[in-house]
Design a protein around this motif. Structure first.
Motif, PDB file in Angstrom:
ATOM      1  N   SER A  63       0.838  -1.201   0.000  1.00 50.96           N
ATOM      2  CA  SER A  63       0.000   0.000   0.000  1.00 50.96           C
ATOM      3  C   SER A  63       0.871   1.248   0.000  1.00 50.96           C
ATOM      4  CB  SER A  63      -0.924   0.004   1.220  1.00 50.96           C
ATOM      5  OG  SER A  63      -1.859  -1.051   1.152  1.00 50.96           O
ATOM      6  N   LEU A  64       1.929   1.223   0.807  1.00 50.97           N
ATOM      7  CA  LEU A  64       2.850   2.358   0.867  1.00 50.97           C
ATOM      8  C   LEU A  64       3.619   2.508  -0.444  1.00 50.97           C
ATOM      9  CD1 LEU A  64       4.237   1.773   4.485  1.00 50.97           C
ATOM     10  CD2 LEU A  64       2.522   3.447   3.769  1.00 50.97           C
ATOM     11  N   ILE A  65       4.094   1.381  -0.969  1.00 53.52           N
ATOM     12  CA  ILE A  65       4.862   1.414  -2.214  1.00 53.52           C
ATOM     13  C   ILE A  65       4.006   1.932  -3.365  1.00 53.52           C
ATOM     14  CG2 ILE A  65       6.007  -0.007  -3.963  1.00 53.52           C
ATOM     15  CD1 ILE A  65       6.967  -1.819  -1.675  1.00 53.52           C
ATOM     16  N   ILE A  66       2.762   1.440  -3.455  1.00 56.99           N
ATOM     17  CA  ILE A  66       1.869   1.881  -4.531  1.00 56.99           C
ATOM     18  C   ILE A  66       1.590   3.373  -4.416  1.00 56.99           C
ATOM     19  CG2 ILE A  66      -0.499   1.730  -5.403  1.00 56.99           C
ATOM     20  CD1 ILE A  66      -0.381  -1.287  -4.810  1.00 56.99           C
ATOM     21  N   GLY A  67       1.402   3.845  -3.193  1.00 60.86           N
ATOM     22  CA  GLY A  67       1.174   5.266  -2.994  1.00 60.86           C
ATOM     23  C   GLY A  67       2.330   6.111  -3.484  1.00 60.86           C
ATOM     24  N   VAL A  68       3.543   5.684  -3.154  1.00 61.74           N
ATOM     25  CA  VAL A  68       4.746   6.414  -3.579  1.00 61.74           C
ATOM     26  C   VAL A  68       4.898   6.361  -5.098  1.00 61.74           C
ATOM     27  CG1 VAL A  68       7.266   6.458  -3.485  1.00 61.74           C
ATOM     28  CG2 VAL A  68       5.951   6.096  -1.391  1.00 61.74           C
ATOM     29  N   LEU A  69       4.733   5.167  -5.662  1.00 62.69           N
ATOM     30  CA  LEU A  69       4.895   5.014  -7.111  1.00 62.69           C
ATOM     31  C   LEU A  69       3.848   5.810  -7.885  1.00 62.69           C
ATOM     32  CD1 LEU A  69       5.729   1.200  -7.516  1.00 62.69           C
ATOM     33  CD2 LEU A  69       7.283   3.155  -7.720  1.00 62.69           C
ATOM     34  N   THR A  70       2.628   5.836  -7.366  1.00 66.27           N
ATOM     35  CA  THR A  70       1.573   6.603  -8.039  1.00 66.27           C
ATOM     36  C   THR A  70       1.939   8.080  -8.103  1.00 66.27           C
ATOM     37  OG1 THR A  70      -0.137   5.047  -7.326  1.00 66.27           O
ATOM     38  CG2 THR A  70      -0.872   7.232  -7.992  1.00 66.27           C
ATOM     39  N   ASP A  71       2.515   8.587  -7.029  1.00 67.10           N
ATOM     40  CA  ASP A  71       2.948   9.994  -7.008  1.00 67.10           C
ATOM     41  C   ASP A  71       4.120  10.235  -7.950  1.00 67.10           C
ATOM     42  OD1 ASP A  71       1.023  10.700  -5.191  1.00 67.10           O
ATOM     43  OD2 ASP A  71       2.314  10.459  -3.437  1.00 67.10           O
ATOM     44  N   LYS A  72       5.004   9.249  -8.053  1.00 68.30           N
ATOM     45  CA  LYS A  72       6.245   9.431  -8.830  1.00 68.30           C
ATOM     46  C   LYS A  72       6.071   9.154 -10.320  1.00 68.30           C
ATOM     47  CE  LYS A  72       8.919  10.348  -5.243  1.00 68.30           C
ATOM     48  NZ  LYS A  72       9.557  11.670  -5.076  1.00 68.30           N
ATOM     49  N   GLY A  74       2.906   7.881 -11.778  1.00 69.09           N
ATOM     50  CA  GLY A  74       1.532   7.906 -12.247  1.00 69.09           C
ATOM     51  C   GLY A  74       0.806   6.586 -12.044  1.00 69.09           C
ATOM     52  N   SER A  75      -0.511   6.654 -12.027  1.00 65.27           N
ATOM     53  CA  SER A  75      -1.317   5.465 -11.751  1.00 65.27           C
ATOM     54  C   SER A  75      -1.295   4.450 -12.892  1.00 65.27           C
ATOM     55  CB  SER A  75      -2.764   5.873 -11.453  1.00 65.27           C
ATOM     56  OG  SER A  75      -3.338   6.545 -12.558  1.00 65.27           O
ATOM     57  N   LYS A  76      -1.102   4.917 -14.120  1.00 64.21           N
ATOM     58  CA  LYS A  76      -1.094   4.008 -15.264  1.00 64.21           C
ATOM     59  C   LYS A  76       0.061   3.018 -15.159  1.00 64.21           C
ATOM     60  CE  LYS A  76      -0.553   3.937 -20.316  1.00 64.21           C
ATOM     61  NZ  LYS A  76      -0.371   4.764 -21.537  1.00 64.21           N
ATOM     62  N   VAL A  77       1.265   3.524 -15.034  1.00 62.42           N
ATOM     63  CA  VAL A  77       2.442   2.646 -14.960  1.00 62.42           C
ATOM     64  C   VAL A  77       2.425   1.845 -13.671  1.00 62.42           C
ATOM     65  CG1 VAL A  77       4.957   2.559 -14.935  1.00 62.42           C
ATOM     66  CG2 VAL A  77       3.787   4.203 -16.418  1.00 62.42           C
ATOM     67  N   THR A  78       2.031   2.481 -12.579  1.00 62.09           N
ATOM     68  CA  THR A  78       1.986   1.791 -11.290  1.00 62.09           C
ATOM     69  C   THR A  78       1.022   0.610 -11.343  1.00 62.09           C
ATOM     70  OG1 THR A  78       2.469   3.849 -10.112  1.00 62.09           O
ATOM     71  CG2 THR A  78       1.552   2.045  -8.825  1.00 62.09           C
ATOM     72  N   SER A  79      -0.109   0.790 -11.994  1.00 63.75           N
ATOM     73  CA  SER A  79      -1.091  -0.294 -12.125  1.00 63.75           C
ATOM     74  C   SER A  79      -0.496  -1.478 -12.870  1.00 63.75           C
ATOM     75  CB  SER A  79      -2.343   0.200 -12.854  1.00 63.75           C
ATOM     76  OG  SER A  79      -2.977   1.222 -12.145  1.00 63.75           O
ATOM     77  N   MET A  80       0.203  -1.192 -13.943  1.00 63.85           N
ATOM     78  CA  MET A  80       0.795  -2.276 -14.731  1.00 63.85           C
ATOM     79  C   MET A  80       1.915  -2.970 -13.948  1.00 63.85           C
ATOM     80  SD  MET A  80       0.647  -0.915 -18.668  1.00 63.85           S
ATOM     81  CE  MET A  80       1.451   0.671 -18.399  1.00 63.85           C
TER      82      MET A  80
END
Length: 205
Positions: A63-72, A74-80
């Protein structure tokens, strides 16, 4: 700023998001069957409990990693990225009986449960903005409620029929791949909506 509910619900992006929500929750629902899966692999009750603890820690960490990655990035790449990690996790569960490797796989699988509460809202916001976010998200997320009701007994039916989870794991990998495709389709559709002038449009259509 963003796209109105009236326009969103006519778009491919909206229905791709609904499918993503449905499938990601269906995949995460397999967690209810992890104890039986581990017992079939030869784990005793204490070992199974310990691995489930790792799974819960995995949800927190991811959850923490996804939050950081989404900020860095974007949600598109993070989702993949999250879906690929899920594929790796299921791959590990399919190919080994090693206690340590299975534990790692279960910990990685936590990324899917983490994605429900983090990637879902992030994707909805990225695709449609915050103009009518609450309406769009609440409607699209109906898939979250329906999928777990369907998926849990389906996994049980598969196990009762074949006495193992092999087919279920293959189906999960297929769903993860479909989710990657859904994300790509959704953002392609969003770009078309923006190009057509629907972002912040006040024109009723």
């Amino acid at each position: 700023q963003g796209i109105s509910m009236k326009i969103a619900r006519k778009s491919t992006a909206f229905y791709a998001l609904v499918v993503f929500f449905f499938l990601v929750t269906s995949i995460a629902s397999f967690s209810m069957h992890i104890p039986q899966f581990l017992i079939d692999k030869g784990f005793d009750a204490a070992e199974t409990g310990s691995v489930m603890g790792v799974y819960l820690i995995g949800i927190l960490v991811w959850s923490l990693i996804i939050g950081v990655l989404t900020d860095k990035i974007g949600s598109k790449v993070t989702s993949m990225v999250a879906m690929v990690v899920g594929i790796v996790a299921i791959g590990l569960l399919m190919v080994t009986t090693s206690t340590s490797v299975l534990t790692i796989g279960i910990g990685l699988f936590g990324v899917i449960s983490a994605a429900i509460g983090t990637l879902g809202p992030a994707l909805a916001s990225s695709l449609f903005g915050n103009k009518e976010y609450s309406q769009i998200y609440s409607t699209a997320s109906l898939g979250l409620a329906i999928s777990s009701i369907v998926a849990i007994p389906v996994y049980g039916f598969i196990y009762d029929t074949y006495q193992n989870y092999s087919i279920a794991l293959i189906a999960i990998i297929a769903m993860l791949i479909i989710n990657i495709v859904c994300v790509l389709i959704a953002f392609q559709s969003k770009n078309k909506l923006v190009k057509d002038g629907h972002w912040n449009s006040t024109v009723e259509e």
